[in-house]
Design a protein around this motif. Structure first.
Motif, PDB file in Angstrom:
ATOM      1  N   LEU A 305       0.828  -1.205   0.000  1.00 19.62           N
ATOM      2  CA  LEU A 305       0.000   0.000   0.000  1.00 19.62           C
ATOM      3  C   LEU A 305       0.864   1.257   0.000  1.00 19.62           C
ATOM      4  O   LEU A 305       0.584   2.223  -0.719  1.00 19.62           O
ATOM      5  CB  LEU A 305      -0.931   0.004   1.217  1.00 19.62           C
ATOM      6  N   LYS A 306       1.925   1.244   0.787  1.00 17.91           N
ATOM      7  CA  LYS A 306       2.824   2.397   0.831  1.00 17.91           C
ATOM      8  C   LYS A 306       3.453   2.651  -0.544  1.00 17.91           C
ATOM      9  O   LYS A 306       3.576   3.794  -0.989  1.00 17.91           O
ATOM     10  CB  LYS A 306       3.933   2.168   1.866  1.00 17.91           C
ATOM     11  N   ASN A 307       3.840   1.572  -1.223  1.00 16.60           N
ATOM     12  CA  ASN A 307       4.491   1.698  -2.530  1.00 16.60           C
ATOM     13  C   ASN A 307       3.554   2.230  -3.604  1.00 16.60           C
ATOM     14  O   ASN A 307       4.004   2.720  -4.645  1.00 16.60           O
ATOM     15  CB  ASN A 307       5.051   0.344  -2.973  1.00 16.60           C
ATOM     16  N   TYR A 308       2.258   2.125  -3.358  1.00 16.67           N
ATOM     17  CA  TYR A 308       1.277   2.563  -4.364  1.00 16.67           C
ATOM     18  C   TYR A 308       1.409   4.046  -4.669  1.00 16.67           C
ATOM     19  O   TYR A 308       1.089   4.496  -5.768  1.00 16.67           O
ATOM     20  CB  TYR A 308      -0.130   2.252  -3.849  1.00 16.67           C
ATOM     21  N   ARG A 309       1.899   4.824  -3.700  1.00 17.74           N
ATOM     22  CA  ARG A 309       2.050   6.263  -3.911  1.00 17.74           C
ATOM     23  C   ARG A 309       3.037   6.572  -5.034  1.00 17.74           C
ATOM     24  O   ARG A 309       2.984   7.648  -5.634  1.00 17.74           O
ATOM     25  CB  ARG A 309       2.536   6.944  -2.629  1.00 17.74           C
ATOM     26  N   LYS A 310       3.935   5.649  -5.310  1.00 19.32           N
ATOM     27  CA  LYS A 310       4.995   5.891  -6.292  1.00 19.32           C
ATOM     28  C   LYS A 310       4.559   5.589  -7.720  1.00 19.32           C
ATOM     29  O   LYS A 310       5.303   5.846  -8.662  1.00 19.32           O
ATOM     30  CB  LYS A 310       6.216   5.027  -5.944  1.00 19.32           C
ATOM     31  N   THR A 311       3.367   5.012  -7.901  1.00 23.94           N
ATOM     32  CA  THR A 311       2.926   4.624  -9.239  1.00 23.94           C
ATOM     33  C   THR A 311       2.317   5.800  -9.987  1.00 23.94           C
ATOM     34  O   THR A 311       1.825   6.760  -9.385  1.00 23.94           O
ATOM     35  CB  THR A 311       1.896   3.484  -9.169  1.00 23.94           C
ATOM     36  N   SER A 312       2.327   5.715 -11.313  1.00 26.38           N
ATOM     37  CA  SER A 312       1.780   6.781 -12.161  1.00 26.38           C
ATOM     38  C   SER A 312       0.292   6.580 -12.381  1.00 26.38           C
ATOM     39  O   SER A 312      -0.258   5.505 -12.120  1.00 26.38           O
ATOM     40  CB  SER A 312       2.494   6.783 -13.512  1.00 26.38           C
ATOM     41  N   ALA A 313      -0.378   7.622 -12.880  1.00 23.36           N
ATOM     42  CA  ALA A 313      -1.798   7.522 -13.218  1.00 23.36           C
ATOM     43  C   ALA A 313      -2.020   6.451 -14.277  1.00 23.36           C
ATOM     44  O   ALA A 313      -3.013   5.715 -14.242  1.00 23.36           O
ATOM     45  CB  ALA A 313      -2.320   8.871 -13.705  1.00 23.36           C
ATOM     46  N   PHE A 314      -1.096   6.327 -15.207  1.00 27.50           N
ATOM     47  CA  PHE A 314      -1.158   5.296 -16.252  1.00 27.50           C
ATOM     48  C   PHE A 314      -1.160   3.906 -15.614  1.00 27.50           C
ATOM     49  O   PHE A 314      -1.992   3.053 -15.942  1.00 27.50           O
ATOM     50  CB  PHE A 314       0.049   5.458 -17.177  1.00 27.50           C
ATOM     51  N   ALA A 375      -5.041   8.393  -3.857  1.00 25.66           N
ATOM     52  CA  ALA A 375      -4.536   7.621  -4.995  1.00 25.66           C
ATOM     53  C   ALA A 375      -5.281   6.300  -5.135  1.00 25.66           C
ATOM     54  O   ALA A 375      -5.632   5.880  -6.236  1.00 25.66           O
ATOM     55  CB  ALA A 375      -3.042   7.366  -4.829  1.00 25.66           C
ATOM     56  N   ILE A 376      -5.550   5.632  -3.999  1.00 26.08           N
ATOM     57  CA  ILE A 376      -6.263   4.344  -4.043  1.00 26.08           C
ATOM     58  C   ILE A 376      -7.711   4.539  -4.472  1.00 26.08           C
ATOM     59  O   ILE A 376      -8.251   3.768  -5.261  1.00 26.08           O
ATOM     60  CB  ILE A 376      -6.212   3.643  -2.670  1.00 26.08           C
ATOM     61  N   ASP A 377      -8.342   5.601  -3.968  1.00 24.64           N
ATOM     62  CA  ASP A 377      -9.743   5.900  -4.294  1.00 24.64           C
ATOM     63  C   ASP A 377      -9.820   6.491  -5.703  1.00 24.64           C
ATOM     64  O   ASP A 377     -10.179   7.640  -5.915  1.00 24.64           O
ATOM     65  CB  ASP A 377     -10.308   6.887  -3.264  1.00 24.64           C
ATOM     66  N   SER A 395      -0.367  -2.982  -7.609  1.00 23.25           N
ATOM     67  CA  SER A 395       0.517  -1.923  -8.091  1.00 23.25           C
ATOM     68  C   SER A 395       1.722  -1.756  -7.186  1.00 23.25           C
ATOM     69  O   SER A 395       2.779  -1.296  -7.629  1.00 23.25           O
ATOM     70  CB  SER A 395      -0.246  -0.604  -8.178  1.00 23.25           C
ATOM     71  N   GLY A 396       1.555  -2.102  -5.909  1.00 21.21           N
ATOM     72  CA  GLY A 396       2.654  -1.956  -4.958  1.00 21.21           C
ATOM     73  C   GLY A 396       3.633  -3.108  -4.999  1.00 21.21           C
ATOM     74  O   GLY A 396       4.617  -3.121  -4.267  1.00 21.21           O
ATOM     75  N   LYS A 397       3.386  -4.094  -5.860  1.00 22.54           N
ATOM     76  CA  LYS A 397       4.302  -5.233  -6.019  1.00 22.54           C
ATOM     77  C   LYS A 397       4.812  -5.273  -7.458  1.00 22.54           C
ATOM     78  O   LYS A 397       4.231  -4.646  -8.348  1.00 22.54           O
ATOM     79  CB  LYS A 397       3.575  -6.541  -5.696  1.00 22.54           C
ATOM     80  N   SER A 398       5.880  -6.002  -7.677  1.00 20.40           N
ATOM     81  CA  SER A 398       6.380  -6.169  -9.039  1.00 20.40           C
ATOM     82  C   SER A 398       5.456  -7.137  -9.779  1.00 20.40           C
ATOM     83  O   SER A 398       5.229  -8.257  -9.311  1.00 20.40           O
ATOM     84  CB  SER A 398       7.811  -6.714  -9.019  1.00 20.40           C
ATOM     85  N   MET A 399       4.936  -6.711 -10.932  1.00 20.37           N
ATOM     86  CA  MET A 399       4.062  -7.569 -11.711  1.00 20.37           C
ATOM     87  C   MET A 399       4.887  -8.482 -12.603  1.00 20.37           C
ATOM     88  O   MET A 399       5.845  -8.045 -13.235  1.00 20.37           O
ATOM     89  CB  MET A 399       3.112  -6.718 -12.561  1.00 20.37           C
ATOM     90  N   ASP A 400       4.511  -9.773 -12.648  1.00 23.52           N
ATOM     91  CA  ASP A 400       5.256 -10.693 -13.490  1.00 23.52           C
ATOM     92  C   ASP A 400       4.789 -10.562 -14.945  1.00 23.52           C
ATOM     93  O   ASP A 400       3.853  -9.833 -15.267  1.00 23.52           O
ATOM     94  CB  ASP A 400       5.127 -12.135 -12.983  1.00 23.52           C
ATOM     95  N   GLU A 401       5.461 -11.296 -15.811  1.00 22.99           N
ATOM     96  CA  GLU A 401       5.202 -11.198 -17.253  1.00 22.99           C
ATOM     97  C   GLU A 401       3.764 -11.552 -17.609  1.00 22.99           C
ATOM     98  O   GLU A 401       3.134 -10.901 -18.451  1.00 22.99           O
ATOM     99  CB  GLU A 401       6.157 -12.132 -18.006  1.00 22.99           C
ATOM    100  N   ASP A 402       3.212 -12.573 -16.929  1.00 23.44           N
ATOM    101  CA  ASP A 402       1.846 -13.004 -17.211  1.00 23.44           C
ATOM    102  C   ASP A 402       0.851 -11.884 -16.913  1.00 23.44           C
ATOM    103  O   ASP A 402      -0.061 -11.625 -17.699  1.00 23.44           O
ATOM    104  CB  ASP A 402       1.503 -14.240 -16.389  1.00 23.44           C
TER     105      ASP A 402
END
Length: 465
Positions: A305-314, A375-377, A395-402
């Motif tokens: 959840l904390k890492n979610y702040r670092k993500t872009s709108a995209f 950001a979450i809302d 979004s707060g984790k690394s997404m794998d290729e799948d």
């Protein structure tokens, strides 16, 4: 390039019976069909899986010729399924159509129906019934908070996502559901299955309390293995229901607690004005809420959840679209229990106040919390709903290729091999959401100077892979 996409979408809409369908990709290129799970008046439900990864889903197949004069009813069902957002309500993952059929892609529930569980055991133990009933009531409360009335609650429409007592409850089949324009609106159609139908529905003047009568009948049936109202014909059953007299004396009822009987007596009440609401029923002594989980949640979830702040709108909009199409087998572990532990109002939403309390305990200051909760809302409702909560964890984790491939497919609806700005608008419509001009502008900023199109390799980089 954007104008081509818009023109393509117009022609697609002209060919489509439903605004949320995907007609560009044949459904059998995505899924392999298996055995028939059930059927109804409009079509059948088949087990299927994605060809690429074997993910099981349930696909409701509806011949267009059977619904050509009832498309408004089907559209209403789809709109309602896209509106609801709760761990105990079945999810609509996608809608496909071709010239002859409509395909509703749903979560697959391998645990079967509550009806089968009751008939195979004869009745349900009180402890198990308590767990099932509380989850049902939380889902019903979520529906009623959104002014949605199911109108056909019965054991056949309560599924379990897996076998055993730990299977999660899922309310299904919203074909007869209705959305009220305002809390005082009454409905008049005589719908539903007679044994679970409230007396005011038979009379033809009712509101959302009809669902609470049905919930009471289901509880009575779970605990006894019998129906409270019966007869040799529909007319006789209707008369018994309208009379409203039933028994909880002797036999199996000697082994049922008074708190359980009291709850039934507060639900199977002729006068809907005195019948419990879902929110009231959840608070009854039978549930013993002192044993409910606390609001402590896993440290990994907090970090995500904390890492979610670092993500872009995209990235945020992409993941929110992905989550609406993703089977529950891919969800972050413990997400359901963490969400429900934070949902103190049992409405299927986390209030920002409750969220703030938790995050303050994990070393975020008020400014950071405001930034994170906003950001979450992403839908700006003032609360955090289930899908938004899941999206924040993803979004707060690394997404794998799948997962990245799946996200790209959700946006590349026409299977072009690239995405353009307008694809976000179309993909959002498919999940029942229309992007605001501000949201669209923030997403568009991420396209930069790459010719208004994004290839898969570029998309991977933009998603942080």
């Amino acid at each position: 390039m954007g104008s081509c996409c818009i023109n393509s979408e117009k022609s697609h809409q002209e060919r489509s019976a439903l605004p949320h369908s995907i007609s560009m990709i044949p459904v059998k290129k995505i899924f392999k069909f298996g055995k028939t799970l059930g059927g109804g008046s409009f079509g059948i439900v088949k087990l299927a899986h994605r060809i690429t990864d074997k993910d099981p889903v349930a696909i409701k197949i509806i011949p267009k010729e059977k619904v050509q004069h009832k498309l408004s009813v089907l559209r209403r069902e789809i709109d309602i399924l896209l509106t609801v957002d709760h761990p105990n309500i079945i999810r609509l993952l996608n809608v496909y159509e071709d010239d002859e059929k409509i395909y509703l892609i749903m979560d697959y529930c391998s645990g079967g129906e509550l009806f089968t569980r009751i008939t195979s055991k004869g009745l349900i133990s009180e402890d198990e019934a308590k767990k099932i009933m509380r989850k049902m009531l939380m889902a019903i409360n979520h529906l009623h908070c959104k002014k949605i009335v199911h109108r056909d609650l019965k054991p056949q429409h309560i599924l379990f996502d897996k076998a055993g007592e730990n299977g999660e409850v899922k309310i299904i089949d919203f074909g007869l559901s209705s959305k009220l324009a305002n809390p005082l609106e009454l409905m008049h159609s005589q719908v539903g299955t007679i044994y679970y139908t409230a007396p005011e529905v038979i009379i033809g003047n009712y509101d959302d309390k009809c669902d609470m009568w049905s919930a009471g009948i289901i509880l009575y049936t779970m605990l006894s293995g019998n129906m409270p109202f019966y007869g040799s014909s529909i007319q006789e059953v209707s008369k018994a229901i309208c009379k409203g007299s039933f028994s909880m004396e002797g036999g199996i009822w000697d082994h049922v607690t008074e708190n359980a009987k009291n709850l039934i007596n507060k639900l199977i009440v002729k006068d809907p004005a005195t019948r419990l609401s879902a929110a009231e029923a959840i608070q009854r002594p039978w549930f013993d809420l002192s044993n409910e989980p606390t609001s402590e949640i896993d440290s990994d979830i907090i970090e995500s959840l904390k890492n979610y702040r670092k993500t872009s709108a995209f990235q945020r909009e992409t993941v929110n679209i992905l989550i609406k199409h993703l089977p529950e087998s891919h969800m972050v572990p413990n997400v359901r229990s963490s969400f429900l532990a934070l949902d103190k109002t049992d409405t299927g939403q986390i209030s920002k106040d409750e969220f703030s309390k938790i995050m303050l305990d994990h070393n975020l200051n008020e400014e950071e919390i405001d930034e994170l909760s906003s950001a979450i809302d992403i839908r700006k409702t003032g609360n955090i709903n289930y899908s938004e909560f899941i999206a924040a964890l993803f979004s707060g984790k690394s997404m794998d290729e799948d997962m990245i491939k799946r996200a790209f497919e959700c946006l590349d609806i026409e299977n072009k091999g690239f995405i353009v700005k307008n694809d976000f608008k179309i993909a959002a419509i498919k999940i029942g959401k229309e992007l605001t001009s501000d949201e669209f502008e923030k997403i568009s900023e991420n396209f930069g100077e790459i010719n208004d199109r994004i290839t898969y390799d570029q998309f991977k980089m933009m998603m942080g892979a």
